[in-house]
Scaffold this active site. Structure first.
Site, mmCIF file in Angstrom:
data_model
loop_
_atom_site.group_PDB
_atom_site.id
_atom_site.type_symbol
_atom_site.label_atom_id
_atom_site.label_comp_id
_atom_site.label_asym_id
_atom_site.label_seq_id
_atom_site.Cartn_x
_atom_site.Cartn_y
_atom_site.Cartn_z
ATOM 1 N N ASP A 1 40.339 39.448 31.044
ATOM 2 C CA ASP A 1 39.433 38.729 31.925
ATOM 3 C C ASP A 1 39.102 37.414 31.216
ATOM 4 O O ASP A 1 39.312 37.277 30.003
ATOM 5 C CB ASP A 1 38.166 39.544 32.221
ATOM 6 C CG ASP A 1 37.442 39.008 33.460
ATOM 7 O OD1 ASP A 1 37.749 37.875 33.886
ATOM 8 O OD2 ASP A 1 36.566 39.706 34.002
HETATM 9 C C1 BGC Z 1 35.949 37.379 36.582
HETATM 10 C C2 BGC Z 1 37.343 37.750 37.073
HETATM 11 C C3 BGC Z 1 38.045 36.511 37.547
HETATM 12 C C4 BGC Z 1 38.096 35.509 36.417
HETATM 13 C C5 BGC Z 1 38.786 34.220 36.781
HETATM 14 C C6 BGC Z 1 35.975 36.256 35.567
HETATM 15 O O1 BGC Z 1 34.687 35.790 35.292
HETATM 16 O O2 BGC Z 1 35.329 38.504 36.015
HETATM 17 O O3 BGC Z 1 37.264 38.707 38.081
HETATM 18 O O4 BGC Z 1 39.327 36.828 38.002
HETATM 19 O O5 BGC Z 1 36.767 35.188 36.028
HETATM 20 O O6 BGC Z 1 38.039 33.517 37.690
#
Ligand code: BGC
Length: 758
Positions: free
Chosen positions: A231
């Protein structure tokens, strides 16, 4: 094209290989031009494209391209419709191809442990079976276009507060039965190109450097073949992460972690083969996309129509007293509430779409002289404005029916933080009270991403749960309110009466250690085990028609662990309009071999029926459908004995039952010690005959001698009843055979040995 990925990797420098393991920027992977490795882009996800071009950030602050916002996970899961989810995925796959996106960051399948989790709107369900089936269908749809998905967030990321550091402390059985299966099913049925590890720690170790999670379970047990990405910002320590199975770090780390990887290979603390393997995995997926580019024709207009269809097929009718819905053309209707004008149809954070168009219900009914609109309250605040309220009350009074569009303002729920309560804004509840004084025919349309308390539910006649319906929400709500579409969604989560009723109530939201003390009793598994009344149960949803269930049959009454069983049931549309029913199959373990929820969802099918029509619905269950996860066996296990197969229209509306008998040749391993209880051994068919002998000897030691005078005997019987004797015996460890003089220490040791040999 069949790429020789190994050979490409073998031609890369150490620095190039390390570079492939982190992003080039926020959304791109790095390229290696001299070897023909292009830079590809990934993007959020899950319910539409959030493709950002320049000055990218990951919180949606910068504008992204115009795109179609489909219904959020909270709603689409309520369709209980694999085909629909496949079509949804298909549209996302096409849009991604057309927009040069190699991976869409979703679906998000974390389990809704508490109604408070700020990101519940993105997640599918409190039930792992439903979440897994929904995810697999969506992923297959997307990936048919050679665009990857990134199923997220692996694992146990069910709270937003301190999500980047808190530890989800979960016992293994609970992980296996509740928090893992959505990922497991998706891997086994759809092989997502990528898995996104979560921010949180799992039992103390960051998910991004958890070898058991990322390698043992995900790859070795489930057979995941793609790459694992972090993530955004989830990496704690890059080199241990790589060793644990985290292939790609996102986003870019300014080259810092690339250097750490290079250094670790050079100083011998990281085997270069591990790095090679990660790069191979990344390249394999990258080329699956890059070598299969499709000319895609899609129009946002068309996908807008699909978004409307998905929303209408998923919305859940919670109440319809006196058949207040559908609305009739001859009726004077007052639409009330800021959400009619400004519907809330998506959540905040990384999934936020820059919609190319938004439909509200007012546009849908424009020009209809029978419909009036009064704002009543603003959709984005919690302020009771007397003037707005007065106008709304007047409008309600003057109409035959009032439809109130209520919901949660954006600030009430979002990625990044959790809710602190389950209430609607006070201003909305207060306005409802006033309106109920002047109008008895009240219908509510709800726009929210997770359950809310509905204090006036008994006093209104209709409730439609529209959740976050995507940009075409206005049209979808109109379709249902006016009967163009017959509602067929079912709740993918329970609506408890109060937040305090939720099983995680006392253990949710710790800043450091989030103990999942409720274990496997999540959602309906808990409410059912406690026989607790809930506002609306899991799987519940009404239709404008009615359905009858009959003729439940199993194609076999008895099964072994190798068999599958076909469960068939006839469903008839007994009303006067076309409708769809979600037939649900629950399994209840009657063997008493382990603590189990009362029943668990193990199958469902959606069936479309014309009035009077009957169709046979068939679902297949197997050994795993009956099983729980034994940490002793390190495997799924179902004991021999009886299982009830329950068929119904919701988890609390079970219409038909059949009994299935399992004959399992596997027994749990015997691990007898001198402290194993007699009861445990008496329950096990292998040890029971043996134990019975010893039990008899023991009882004879306790029994009063035959020549005991009558009064003494009955006094001792009063003190120690037969029931107490039996109970004591059952909880007595084997060592008490020695304590109470039934055998010697040597005999006990021999007995333990013999029992373990059985
Ligand atoms: C989120 C993800 C997301 C990623 C990119 C993170 O803060 O938890 O679900 O895909 O950001 O935007």
């Amino acid at each position: 094209m069949n790429r020789d990925v190994k050979s490409i990797v073998s031609q890369m420098t150490l620095e190039e290989k390390a570079g492939m393991c982190s992003g080039a920027d926020f959304w791109h992977l790095k390229s290696v031009d001299r070897l023909g490795v292009p830079s590809v882009m990934v993007s959020d996800g899950p319910h539409g494209l959030r493709k950002q071009d320049e000055n990218a950030d990951h919180l949606g602050i910068n504008e992204s391209i115009k795109a179609v916002c489909f219904p959020a996970g909270v709603l689409s899961a309520c369709s209980f419709d694999r085909e629909l989810l496949h079509t949804f995925g298909d549209a996302i796959g096409k849009e991604a191809q057309a927009n040069d996106l190699s991976v869409v960051l979703g679906p998000a399948v974390n389990i809704k442990r508490s109604p408070l989790c700020g990101r519940n709107f993105e997640y599918y369900s409190e039930d792992p079976y439903l979440a897994g089936e929904t995810a697999a269908a969506f992923i297959n749809g997307v990936q048919e276009h050679h665009v990857g998905t990134s199923i997220k967030h692996f694992a146990a990321n069910s709270q937003e507060f301190n999500r980047m550091s808190a530890s989800s402390n979960v016992d293994e059985r609970t992980l296996r039965e509740i928090y893992f299966p959505a990922f497991e099913t998706a891997v086994k049925k759809a092989q997502p190109y990528t898995v996104m590890c979560s921010y949180n720690r799992l039992n103390g170790t960051y998910a991004s450097e958890h070898p058991w999670l990322l390698t043992d379970v995900l790859r070795k047990e489930w057979g995941f073949e793609g790459y694992v990405m972090s993530d955004w910002g989830a990496v704690n320590d890059r080199v241990p992460g790589l060793k644990a199975g985290l292939d790609l770090e996102m986003p870019a780390s300014d080259g810092m972690s690339d250097k750490e990887i290079v250094k670790a290979v050079q100083d011998g603390t990281l085997d270069e083969a591990i790095l090679d393997q990660a790069v191979e995995r990344i390249l394999k997926i990258l080329f699956t996309y890059a070598d299969n580019r499709e000319e895609q024709e899609f129009t946002m207009e068309q996908d807008h129509g699909l978004a409307r269809h998905i929303a209408a097929e998923s919305m859940v009718l919670l109440k319809n007293e006196d058949n207040i819905l559908p609305l009739k053309e001859s009726e004077k209707i007052a639409f009330i509430g800021g959400f009619a004008e400004k519907p809330r149809f998506q959540g905040g954070g990384s999934s936020h779409i820059n919609c190319f168009r938004i439909d509200n219900i007012l546009d849908e009914v424009k020009g209809n002289p029978m419909i009036t609109y009064a704002k009543g309250f603003a959709a984005d605040t919690d302020v009771y404005e007397e003037a707005l309220a007065a106008e709304a009350i007047e409008a309600a009074k003057a109409a035959d029916k009032a439809v109130l569009f209520l919901g949660l303002p954006d600030s009430f729920e979002s990625e990044g933080y959790d809710r602190s309560h389950m209430r609607l804004p006070d201003c909305q509840n207060r306005l409802m009270e006033e309106i109920l004084k002047v109008q008895k025919n009240v219908i509510v349309v709800l726009h929210n991403g997770s359950p809310v308390e509905l204090p006036w539910a008994d006093d209104v006649k209709g409730i439609l749960e529209a959740y976050l319906g995507g940009q075409a929400v206005g049209g979808a709500v109109a379709d249902i309110l006016f009967g163009k579409v017959n509602p067929s969604g079912k709740l993918a989560e329970t609506f408890p009466y109060r937040l305090e009723d939720n099983p995680s109530y006392l253990a949710f939201g710790d800043p450091v250690d989030v103990d999942y003390t409720e274990g496997i009793y999540v959602g309906y598994r808990y409410y059912d085990a406690k026989h607790m009344d809930v506002a609306y149960p899991f799987g519940y949803g009404l239709s404008y028609t009615t359905f009858a269930y009959s003729n439940l049959r199993l194609d076999r009454q008895k099964m072994t662990e190798k068999d599958t069983v076909k469960v068939s049931v006839d469903v008839t549309n007994t009303g006067d309009r076309f409708g769809k029913e979600v037939v649900q199959l629950y399994v209840s373990d009657k063997t008493n071999a382990a603590r189990r929820p009362l029943r668990e969802l193990k199958g469902y099918e959606k069936v479309a029926l014309e009035p009077g029509e009957t169709k046979t619905v068939t679902m297949t269950i197997d050994y795993r459908s009956l099983a729980w996860y034994s940490t002793e066996l390190h495997d799924w296990y179902a004991a021999s004995g009886e299982y009830e197969i329950l068929i119904g229209a919701s988890s609390r509306d079970l219409r038909l039952t059949e009994t299935l008998t399992l004959k399992n040749s596997t027994l749990l391993p015997l691990n007898v010690t001198k402290n194993t209880t007699m009861g445990e051994l008496l329950r096990d068919p292998r040890t029971a005959p043996f134990l019975k002998e010893w039990q008899a000897k023991m009882l004879s030691v306790f029994a009063a001698p035959e020549d005991t005078p009558k009064e003494e005997a009955s006094a001792s019987e009063e003190a120690i009843s037969e029931e107490m004797n039996d109970a004591m015996m059952i909880s007595m460890p084997l060592r008490n055979l020695v304590t109470f003089g039934t055998c010697s220490t040597a005999e006990l040791e021999k007995l333990v040995e013999e029992l373990n040999r059985l």
